[in-house]
Design a protein around this motif. Sequence first.
Motif, PDB file in Angstrom:
ATOM      1  N   GLU A 225      13.005 -35.177  25.874  1.00  0.00           N
ATOM      2  CA  GLU A 225      13.795 -34.094  26.486  1.00  0.00           C
ATOM      3  C   GLU A 225      15.252 -34.147  26.058  1.00  0.00           C
ATOM      4  OE1 GLU A 225      12.977 -34.069  30.682  1.00  0.00           O
ATOM      5  OE2 GLU A 225      10.875 -33.595  30.231  1.00  0.00           O
ATOM      6  N   THR A 226      15.810 -35.347  26.011  1.00  0.00           N
ATOM      7  CA  THR A 226      17.203 -35.477  25.543  1.00  0.00           C
ATOM      8  C   THR A 226      17.270 -36.576  24.493  1.00  0.00           C
ATOM      9  OG1 THR A 226      17.619 -37.055  27.302  1.00  0.00           O
ATOM     10  CG2 THR A 226      18.282 -34.776  27.738  1.00  0.00           C
ATOM     11  N   ILE A 227      18.224 -36.392  23.589  1.00  0.00           N
ATOM     12  CA  ILE A 227      18.415 -37.425  22.552  1.00  0.00           C
ATOM     13  C   ILE A 227      19.907 -37.760  22.524  1.00  0.00           C
ATOM     14  CG2 ILE A 227      18.215 -37.957  20.089  1.00  0.00           C
ATOM     15  CD1 ILE A 227      15.870 -35.925  20.062  1.00  0.00           C
ATOM     16  N   ASP A 228      20.232 -39.046  22.763  1.00  0.00           N
ATOM     17  CA  ASP A 228      21.640 -39.412  22.932  1.00  0.00           C
ATOM     18  C   ASP A 228      22.343 -39.786  21.634  1.00  0.00           C
ATOM     19  OD1 ASP A 228      21.443 -39.009  25.654  1.00  0.00           O
ATOM     20  OD2 ASP A 228      20.724 -41.056  26.033  1.00  0.00           O
ATOM     21  N   TRP A 229      21.608 -40.321  20.687  1.00  0.00           N
ATOM     22  CA  TRP A 229      22.245 -40.863  19.478  1.00  0.00           C
ATOM     23  C   TRP A 229      21.672 -40.215  18.230  1.00  0.00           C
ATOM     24  CZ3 TRP A 229      26.302 -43.758  20.627  1.00  0.00           C
ATOM     25  CH2 TRP A 229      26.352 -44.352  21.893  1.00  0.00           C
ATOM     26  N   ASP A 230      22.527 -40.138  17.181  1.00  0.00           N
ATOM     27  CA  ASP A 230      21.992 -39.726  15.869  1.00  0.00           C
ATOM     28  C   ASP A 230      21.249 -40.894  15.235  1.00  0.00           C
ATOM     29  OD1 ASP A 230      23.070 -37.052  15.670  1.00  0.00           O
ATOM     30  OD2 ASP A 230      25.048 -37.983  15.511  1.00  0.00           O
ATOM     31  N   VAL A 231      21.908 -42.070  15.330  1.00  0.00           N
ATOM     32  CA  VAL A 231      21.326 -43.259  14.691  1.00  0.00           C
ATOM     33  C   VAL A 231      21.473 -44.457  15.619  1.00  0.00           C
ATOM     34  CG1 VAL A 231      21.432 -44.791  12.673  1.00  0.00           C
ATOM     35  CG2 VAL A 231      22.082 -42.398  12.423  1.00  0.00           C
ATOM     36  N   VAL A 232      20.398 -45.217  15.798  1.00  0.00           N
ATOM     37  CA  VAL A 232      20.501 -46.530  16.445  1.00  0.00           C
ATOM     38  C   VAL A 232      20.093 -47.562  15.395  1.00  0.00           C
ATOM     39  CG1 VAL A 232      19.546 -48.080  18.207  1.00  0.00           C
ATOM     40  CG2 VAL A 232      20.125 -45.722  18.801  1.00  0.00           C
ATOM     41  N   ILE A 233      20.951 -48.570  15.230  1.00  0.00           N
ATOM     42  CA  ILE A 233      20.651 -49.627  14.252  1.00  0.00           C
ATOM     43  C   ILE A 233      20.330 -50.894  15.027  1.00  0.00           C
ATOM     44  CG2 ILE A 233      21.548 -50.988  12.316  1.00  0.00           C
ATOM     45  CD1 ILE A 233      23.270 -48.647  11.532  1.00  0.00           C
ATOM     46  N   SER A 234      19.157 -51.441  14.791  1.00  0.00           N
ATOM     47  CA  SER A 234      18.776 -52.670  15.464  1.00  0.00           C
ATOM     48  C   SER A 234      19.025 -53.840  14.513  1.00  0.00           C
ATOM     49  CB  SER A 234      17.302 -52.616  15.886  1.00  0.00           C
ATOM     50  OG  SER A 234      17.039 -53.713  16.709  1.00  0.00           O
ATOM     51  N   GLY A 235      19.958 -54.726  14.884  1.00  0.00           N
ATOM     52  CA  GLY A 235      20.357 -55.848  14.014  1.00  0.00           C
ATOM     53  C   GLY A 235      21.730 -55.575  13.441  1.00  0.00           C
ATOM     54  N   GLY A 236      22.703 -56.447  13.823  1.00  0.00           N
ATOM     55  CA  GLY A 236      24.090 -56.111  13.480  1.00  0.00           C
ATOM     56  C   GLY A 236      24.651 -56.784  12.246  1.00  0.00           C
TER      57      GLY A 236
ATOM     58  N   VAL B 153      13.327 -40.926  18.761  1.00  0.00           N
ATOM     59  CA  VAL B 153      12.747 -42.246  19.035  1.00  0.00           C
ATOM     60  C   VAL B 153      13.311 -42.753  20.359  1.00  0.00           C
ATOM     61  CG1 VAL B 153      12.406 -44.587  18.126  1.00  0.00           C
ATOM     62  CG2 VAL B 153      12.817 -42.692  16.542  1.00  0.00           C
ATOM     63  N   GLU B 154      12.423 -43.287  21.192  1.00  0.00           N
ATOM     64  CA  GLU B 154      12.872 -43.908  22.434  1.00  0.00           C
ATOM     65  C   GLU B 154      12.752 -45.418  22.269  1.00  0.00           C
ATOM     66  OE1 GLU B 154      12.244 -42.514  26.855  1.00  0.00           O
ATOM     67  OE2 GLU B 154      10.486 -43.649  26.167  1.00  0.00           O
ATOM     68  N   ILE B 155      13.883 -46.095  22.454  1.00  0.00           N
ATOM     69  CA  ILE B 155      13.913 -47.544  22.193  1.00  0.00           C
ATOM     70  C   ILE B 155      14.083 -48.294  23.499  1.00  0.00           C
ATOM     71  CG2 ILE B 155      15.218 -49.378  21.001  1.00  0.00           C
ATOM     72  CD1 ILE B 155      16.261 -46.986  19.171  1.00  0.00           C
ATOM     73  N   GLN B 156      13.252 -49.319  23.685  1.00  0.00           N
ATOM     74  CA  GLN B 156      13.396 -50.199  24.848  1.00  0.00           C
ATOM     75  C   GLN B 156      14.058 -51.487  24.387  1.00  0.00           C
ATOM     76  OE1 GLN B 156      12.753 -49.517  27.929  1.00  0.00           O
ATOM     77  NE2 GLN B 156      11.658 -47.590  27.556  1.00  0.00           N
ATOM     78  N   THR B 157      15.168 -51.834  25.029  1.00  0.00           N
ATOM     79  CA  THR B 157      15.745 -53.158  24.790  1.00  0.00           C
ATOM     80  C   THR B 157      15.409 -53.997  26.022  1.00  0.00           C
ATOM     81  OG1 THR B 157      17.858 -52.810  25.877  1.00  0.00           O
ATOM     82  CG2 THR B 157      17.666 -52.008  23.620  1.00  0.00           C
ATOM     83  N   ASP B 158      15.915 -55.224  26.074  1.00  0.00           N
ATOM     84  CA  ASP B 158      15.598 -56.030  27.254  1.00  0.00           C
ATOM     85  C   ASP B 158      16.339 -55.551  28.496  1.00  0.00           C
ATOM     86  OD1 ASP B 158      17.882 -56.817  25.994  1.00  0.00           O
ATOM     87  OD2 ASP B 158      17.386 -58.955  25.897  1.00  0.00           O
ATOM     88  N   ASN B 159      17.316 -54.629  28.332  1.00  0.00           N
ATOM     89  CA  ASN B 159      17.995 -54.188  29.552  1.00  0.00           C
ATOM     90  C   ASN B 159      18.268 -52.687  29.630  1.00  0.00           C
ATOM     91  OD1 ASN B 159      20.191 -53.989  27.791  1.00  0.00           O
ATOM     92  ND2 ASN B 159      20.800 -56.099  28.233  1.00  0.00           N
TER      93      ASN B 159
ATOM     94  N   THR C 163      17.288 -48.342  27.919  1.00  0.00           N
ATOM     95  CA  THR C 163      16.529 -47.439  27.048  1.00  0.00           C
ATOM     96  C   THR C 163      17.525 -46.573  26.272  1.00  0.00           C
ATOM     97  OG1 THR C 163      14.837 -47.337  28.746  1.00  0.00           O
ATOM     98  CG2 THR C 163      14.755 -45.627  27.064  1.00  0.00           C
ATOM     99  N   LEU C 164      17.264 -46.387  24.981  1.00  0.00           N
ATOM    100  CA  LEU C 164      18.124 -45.516  24.174  1.00  0.00           C
ATOM    101  C   LEU C 164      17.248 -44.483  23.482  1.00  0.00           C
ATOM    102  CD1 LEU C 164      19.336 -48.700  23.586  1.00  0.00           C
ATOM    103  CD2 LEU C 164      21.077 -47.302  22.560  1.00  0.00           C
ATOM    104  N   THR C 165      17.809 -43.299  23.267  1.00  0.00           N
ATOM    105  CA  THR C 165      17.062 -42.297  22.493  1.00  0.00           C
ATOM    106  C   THR C 165      17.891 -41.908  21.277  1.00  0.00           C
ATOM    107  OG1 THR C 165      18.002 -40.585  23.913  1.00  0.00           O
ATOM    108  CG2 THR C 165      15.766 -41.323  24.433  1.00  0.00           C
ATOM    109  N   THR C 166      17.228 -41.713  20.164  1.00  0.00           N
ATOM    110  CA  THR C 166      17.936 -41.456  18.905  1.00  0.00           C
ATOM    111  C   THR C 166      17.100 -40.588  17.971  1.00  0.00           C
ATOM    112  OG1 THR C 166      18.940 -42.526  16.972  1.00  0.00           O
ATOM    113  CG2 THR C 166      17.021 -43.616  17.889  1.00  0.00           C
ATOM    114  N   ARG C 167      17.786 -39.928  17.026  1.00  0.00           N
ATOM    115  CA  ARG C 167      17.037 -39.163  16.011  1.00  0.00           C
ATOM    116  C   ARG C 167      16.439 -40.097  14.964  1.00  0.00           C
ATOM    117  NH1 ARG C 167      20.795 -35.186  13.224  1.00  0.00           N
ATOM    118  NH2 ARG C 167      18.850 -34.422  12.365  1.00  0.00           N
TER     119      ARG C 167
END
Length: 528
Positions: free
Chosen positions: A64-75, A195-201, A203-207
């Motif tokens: 329904e909603t998307i908050d981010w253009d890009v989420v990068i996992s691993g810095g 994409v809906e991402i679950q982290t340990d704390n 939820t993020l949504t991204t394209r």
Amino acid sequence: MSISFKPLFELLITEKMTSDPELLDYLPQNTRIGLQKADQKWTALKQGDIPIPQVIKPKKKPLETIDWDVVISGGTLGILLATALQQRGWKVAIIERGKLRGRDQEWNISRSELEVFCELDLLSEGELESAIATQYNPGRVSFYEGQEIWVENVLNIGVDPVFLLETLKQKFLAANGQLLEETAFQNATIHSNGVEIQTDNQTLTTRLLIDAMGNFSPIAAQARNGEKPEGVCLVVGSCAEGYPENKTGDLIASFTPIENQCQYFWEAFPARDGRTTYLFTYLDAHPDRFSLEFFMAEYLRLLPQYQGVNLSELDFKRFLFGFFPSYRQSPLRVPWNRLLPVGDSSGAQSPVSFGGFGSMVRHLKRLTVGIEAALKTDSLSREDLALLQPYQPNISVTWLFQRTMSVECDRAVPPNQINDLMNGVFAVMEDLGDEVLKPFLQDVIQFGPLAKTLPRVDPKLVLPILPQVGIPLLLDWLKHYLSLGIYSGLYPVGKGLDAIASTLPSKQQYYYHRWLEAWKYGAGYDYK
Ligand SMILES: Cc1cc2nc3c(=O)[nH]c(=O)nc-3n(C[C@H](O)[C@H](O)[C@H](O)COP(=O)(O)OP(=O)(O)OC[C@H]3O[C@@H](n4cnc5c(N)ncnc54)[C@H](O)[C@@H]3O)c2cc1C
């Protein structure tokens, strides 16, 4: 064949535990524990005990909603791309399970490759100079019983990861990027629009989700589906003070014949905290291969001979180790939309080097521009994104080189076979000049130089390695070699169509530019 070699193989196995485990007392306790943990992973890999995490699942329903253009996992390398994209106006978040901080040990690279940081406005000229911790010249290439070759300005710059990552992190935050430290990626659901991402704390949504979680990324592990790597590069080493004054480095050196069914190679260079030395080797992941602990003990056994110093004279600042799995099916093809692996998780780097930072830097502009174009044109399907990590024949041909520098567990080979071959090949390359030798040493294989080198290598050196390489790999290699030639021809032709391409609809332009880049980088034309 293998039956007749069995007695010799058994002899080699019993011979191999010659290193003195007491040498490991030089390692501090916490390093020893880290080494043992790495060994547990290496043992599991050798035994084929490769978990297949289920962290990605697709779902048809749109978000329904998307908050981010890009989420990068691993810095670690993720921050390079994150800062470049955030500064271009995209909304980027990074998930990092620890603190985003560079390691103390410098990354080696060549000077010209670093220009991209200024080109992309990631660093000013002054910041780039501050990121350079060390510089040395010349570098040596030397193999047992052969001639020394000296080169200038190849992989002779030591970049300070702590400074680089901290500077980029501050720029990322200043541009309103979101950094979630001590937040671990758990899983992700790929919907039709995001994409809906679950982290340990949270939820993020991204394209678009970018996987920069390194060689042991759970996403890459799921995509590889339990596949065992065909090759592994094992590395151990240290940075220490107390060596005799030496301003030169070794890009690759050997001073022993084949031992323990592998060829030991060395690397050494001046570092900010003294001198760094590495011992590395290429192996398959056969269950009988030795442990990293054993290899570290071998390193300490041979270091005095290599550097002309007693261990007791050295003040060790840190010990380093790692193993790099490599797969012939590379770069990794993921079966999901809206997901792109970068850095070590992508398997896009050369299997003969452990230069993942260098590889990322070389492709940073291409990836930044390409990801931006993908976002603009909504080219985020699996097929669209695969064009951002395209097949590169110049990397695929290096598979054969890795194989020629390794020995199967149950094969008897003359002890100096690899050194003789290396001496022969490098003598030809030196003869052909810097334009052949230097790109090769920087992991950039080009068709012209390779085509000039191969016919001049003494067949007496090449023929003995053929049984070990095997016909299937040789045919596979020929396919990549031909592709390298074709890519070298296609790039200038494709480039000539620039004006026509600029009139195409934006989606078609996306494909045109990605193919053009695939030909350019795949043929090694990116080499400066
Ligand atoms: C001894 C040694 C020497 C090297 N020397 C050089 C060199 O001189 N030049 C060079 O170019 N390269 C060198 N390399 C290689 C280089 O360090 C790697 O290629 C590079 O670190 C790869 O970066 P990466 O971000 O892809 O993966 P990694 O470095 O593995 O980083 C992965 C990141 O993802 C994070 N992460 C992992 N799992 C999760 C999760 N579940 N959730 C959130 N975050 C997660 C980790 O904390 C980490 O920050 C060397 C490597 C070693 C071991």
